[in-house]
Design a protein around this motif. Structure first.
Motif, PDB file in Angstrom:
ATOM      1  N   HIS B  68       0.882  -1.458   0.116  1.00 11.64           N
ATOM      2  CA  HIS B  68      -0.067   0.003   0.005  1.00 11.64           C
ATOM      3  C   HIS B  68       0.825   1.235   0.108  1.00 11.64           C
ATOM      4  N   ASP B 132      -8.668  -5.896   3.536  1.00 14.38           N
ATOM      5  CA  ASP B 132      -8.547  -5.158   2.429  1.00 14.38           C
ATOM      6  C   ASP B 132      -9.727  -5.456   1.315  1.00 14.38           C
ATOM      7  N   SER B 343      -2.521  -0.839 -10.437  1.00 13.15           N
ATOM      8  CA  SER B 343      -3.869  -1.269  -9.028  1.00 13.15           C
ATOM      9  C   SER B 343      -4.097  -2.884  -9.429  1.00 13.15           C
TER      10      SER B 343
HETATM   11  S1  SF4 Z   1      -7.677  -1.195  -4.153  1.00 11.83           S
HETATM   12 FE1  SF4 Z   1      -5.845  -2.631  -4.777  1.00 11.83          FE
HETATM   13  S2  SF4 Z   1      -4.267  -1.346  -5.768  1.00 11.83           S
HETATM   14 FE2  SF4 Z   1      -5.597   0.037  -4.687  1.00 11.83          FE
HETATM   15  S3  SF4 Z   1      -4.818   0.078  -2.608  1.00 11.83           S
HETATM   16 FE3  SF4 Z   1      -6.158  -1.300  -2.532  1.00 11.83          FE
HETATM   17  S4  SF4 Z   1      -5.128  -3.236  -2.677  1.00 11.83           S
HETATM   18 FE4  SF4 Z   1      -3.803  -1.747  -3.583  1.00 11.83          FE
END
Ligand code: SF4
Lengths: 186, 463
Positions: B68, B132, B343
């Motif tokens: 991140h 996440d 991403s």
């Molecule tokens: S959406 Fe995916 S790429 Fe974007 S910060 Fe979260 S984990 Fe990282």
């Protein structure tokens, strides 16, 4: 009560990413709605809404990222509960772990509360978790809540401890997992 | 009578219930096969363990990466003080608990949702969680995968389990042939434009239909990745030969006899013919076009051939003001300052190939600064082996190291206030890519096309 008459308030607005770099669980209050608070006319900047313990907001509150920093910031800023027509799933789960009550009420009732808080900043509501009711002068709105969550909040139960009671069942499940499933080594 | 017909999601759920809850009391307790950890949402969880004298129950089912806030050039030294501290804390926690870690600078480091699949750790039939929200990405393999908060991270570290209530089953049936220039990203954006940003709340989604069967694993991952953007807890695709071909011989995939046994099991996972869903949504792939967002949530989206719509709500009005756009403006007339290709949504090798194909010897517009950030160090190496880095660099793109980068701007890659960006990421929220920055979500080919022309443009005009 503080009114935030916006739908789809995402967790990036609740606590922007530059404040996710801390390794503590507290101290996020000053950064709640950081970008919006820098606009002088933002509703939560008004003196009459300082010290509010209940935030009333539009639908899909807390959508987006899984950051638990969002309810941490809400808690650290002095709020105890958020009322909205609906919430992002992860935000709602995170709120309960933080001790913030996320209450879903029908759109029309939330509208009433937002109007009430806007017109009469001194108006108060009482949220009765035991009775599952939001009460104010002349109204009482019932709400639904997961009974397990309610129990945990009322009794202050340690969820890890509750899961650990199932140690035997966990070990049993582990003994039956398919042996091709991946494992990693440090 | 055989067993009752079940959906893929129900099979995944049933096979992971450690302890059945009852309606009035506790939720089901689910076992977690793989717990992915990163530097931003884990420090408080490890701290919680330490304070209660607990340890990680299954470090062998836990994998950590730094993604991140890693800088995409200059290594850890280029990070700000707080980010560096977060990385150090993760490294210390992993050493203490025996958790494997892909540090910044290591061979396999990358975005958490990109490295799981490429290592073969993401497999059909598993339950996968991570602190996440885009954990839904792993559902592309026929796994039940969803994002959790930090308290839940602590709970899974300690017990390898998670109490969960059953959710509704929602099918998205996508049929028909994708028109030229239309990608999995456009399916996701078109879908969110139709159902809205909360259309999936409280549901586990299965993407089905001929269009989905025709997608590559990369495309399926893009589609599942965006599930959370319309509120779904998880998105998934039933495993099939495309899945198995992708997985075979990946580092952690089963081998030899175990592969055959696993295959038999995986083939039993797809939704039974007679199973029913709580809700179904149908989408005609032939009606889709390349999409681009105009507002500050992914549901505020139109076809690239369209115009900025007239506001229908306060939310729309605020979005137009923030984005500095006027209703009626042709989307293709909107100039951009920055382009971000990266991403967990769109930074796999296939995404980079698709973007590179558009370039065709052309150059990035002089007013545009364009960035390519591969999703993982493995993707970066693969791209360099194919010479894609040279294509991008020759065209004037910056070629960076792997990480989340400008998807959320926790590292030095951010938009300046007022800058406008065509981005292959997943969120166009206010300030997401940098305070005051303006994001237009697009597919990788659309991003490459915007970089070349200097404005949002229909990629079909460039091929
Ligand atoms: S959406 Fe995916 S790429 Fe974007 S910060 Fe979260 S984990 Fe990282």
């Amino acid at each position: 009560m503080a009114p935030l008459d916006r739908a789809d308030v995402d967790t990036d607005q609740i606590i922007p990413k530059q404040f996710l770099k801390r390794i503590e669980r507290t101290g996020y209050g000053p950064f709640l709605f950081y970008d919006w608070r820098r606009q002088p006319d933002f509703v939560l900047n008004r003196p009459e809404h300082q010290g509010a313990a209940v935030l009333v907001a539009g639908a899909n509150f807390g959508c987006g990222s899984s950051r638990e920093h969002a309810p941490w910031a809400i808690r650290d800023a002095g709020f105890r509960a958020v009322i909205a027509p609906s919430f992002g799933d992860i935000f709602r789960a995170n709120s309960f772990k933080t001790g913030i009550l996320a209450v879903s009420l029908p759109e029309s009732q939330v509208r009433h509360l937002i109007d009430l808080a806007s017109e009469d900043p001194k108006a108060t509501v009482e949220i009765d978790l035991e009775a599952q009711e939001v009460r104010g002068e002349g109204f009482a709105y019932g709400f639904e809540i997961d009974p397990f969550v309610r129990e945990c909040l009322l009794k202050g139960l340690d969820e890890i401890g509750l899961v650990e009671r199932h140690a035997a069942a966990i070990a049993e499940h582990e003994s039956k997992r398919q042996d091709w499933l991946p494992a990693v080594r440090a | 009578m055989g067993a009752p017909a079940r959906t893929l999601a129900q099979k995944l759920w049933d096979s992971h219930v450690v302890q059945i809850g009852d309606a009035g009391d506790e939720p089901d307790l689910l076992y977690v096969d793989l717990h992915l950890v990163h530097e931003v949402t884990s420090p408080q969880a490890f701290e919680g363990l330490r304070m209660t004298g607990r340890h990680v129950r299954r470090p062998d089912l836990t994998l950590a990466t730094m993604d991140h806030n890693v800088p995409t050039r200059g290594g850890a030294r280029a990070a700000d003080e707080l980010s560096r501290r977060q990385m150090e804390v993760l490294a210390e926690n992993c050493v203490r608990e025996g958790i494997p870690l892909h540090q910044i600078g290591s061979r396999r480091q990358g975005i958490v949702h990109i490295i799981g699949p490429e290592l073969g750790l993401t497999q059909p039939g598993m339950v996968i969680v991570c602190g996440d929200s885009h954990t839904s990405t792993h559902g592309a393999f026929g796994a039940l995968a969803f994002g959790i908060g930090t308290s839940e991270v602590e709970l899974v570290l300690a017990t390898q389990c998670l109490p969960q209530r059953r959710l509704g089953d929602l099918a998205v049936n996508i049929d028909g042939e994708l028109p030229i220039g239309v990608t999995a990203k456009d399916i996701a954006l078109g879908l969110i434009g139709t159902v809205g940003t909360s259309g999936g709340v409280g549901h586990l989604v299965e993407y089905r239909g001929s269009t989905v069967r025709g997608l590559t694993m990369e495309g399926r991952m893009t589609l599942c990745n965006m599930s959370i953007e319309w509120g779904a807890k998880a998105g998934m695709v039933a495993p099939d030969d495309t899945t198995f071909t992708y997985m075979e011989r990946r580092p952690h995939a089963p081998r030899g006899a175990a592969w055959e046994v696993a295959l038999d099991y995986w083939r039993s996972l797809p939704t039974d013919v007679d199973a029913t869903f709580d809700h179904e949504i149908a989408l005609d792939a032939a009606q889709l076009s390349p999409f681009v967002t105009w507002g500050t949530n992914p549901g505020q989206v139109v076809a690239i051939t369209g115009r900025v719509p007239s506001p229908r709500s306060d939310t729309d009005e605020r979005a137009l003001r923030y984005m500095d756009l006027k209703p009626g403006t042709a989307m293709a007339d909107i100039a951009v300052d920055r382009v971000f290709i990266g991403s967990c949504t769109n930074a796999r090798i296939e995404d980079l190939r698709a973007a590179a194909r558009i370039i065709g010897g052309r150059h990035v517009h002089p007013k545009v600064r364009a960035l390519v950030v591969p999703g993982s160090t493995t993707v970066k190496r693969a791209a360099e082996d194919e010479g894609l880095d040279l294509v991008f660099k020759a065209a004037g793109f910056e070629w960076r190291n792997a990480g989340c980068s400008m998807c959320l701007g926790m590292n030095p890659d951010i938009l300046a206030p007022g800058e406008r960006c065509a981005s292959t990421s997943n969120r166009n929220f206010e300030g997401r890519q940098g305070s005051g920055g303006r994001t237009h979500l697009v597919s990788p080919p659309m991003a490459a096309a915007a970089a070349i022309t200097g404005h949002l443009v229909d990629v079909r005009e460039l091929v």
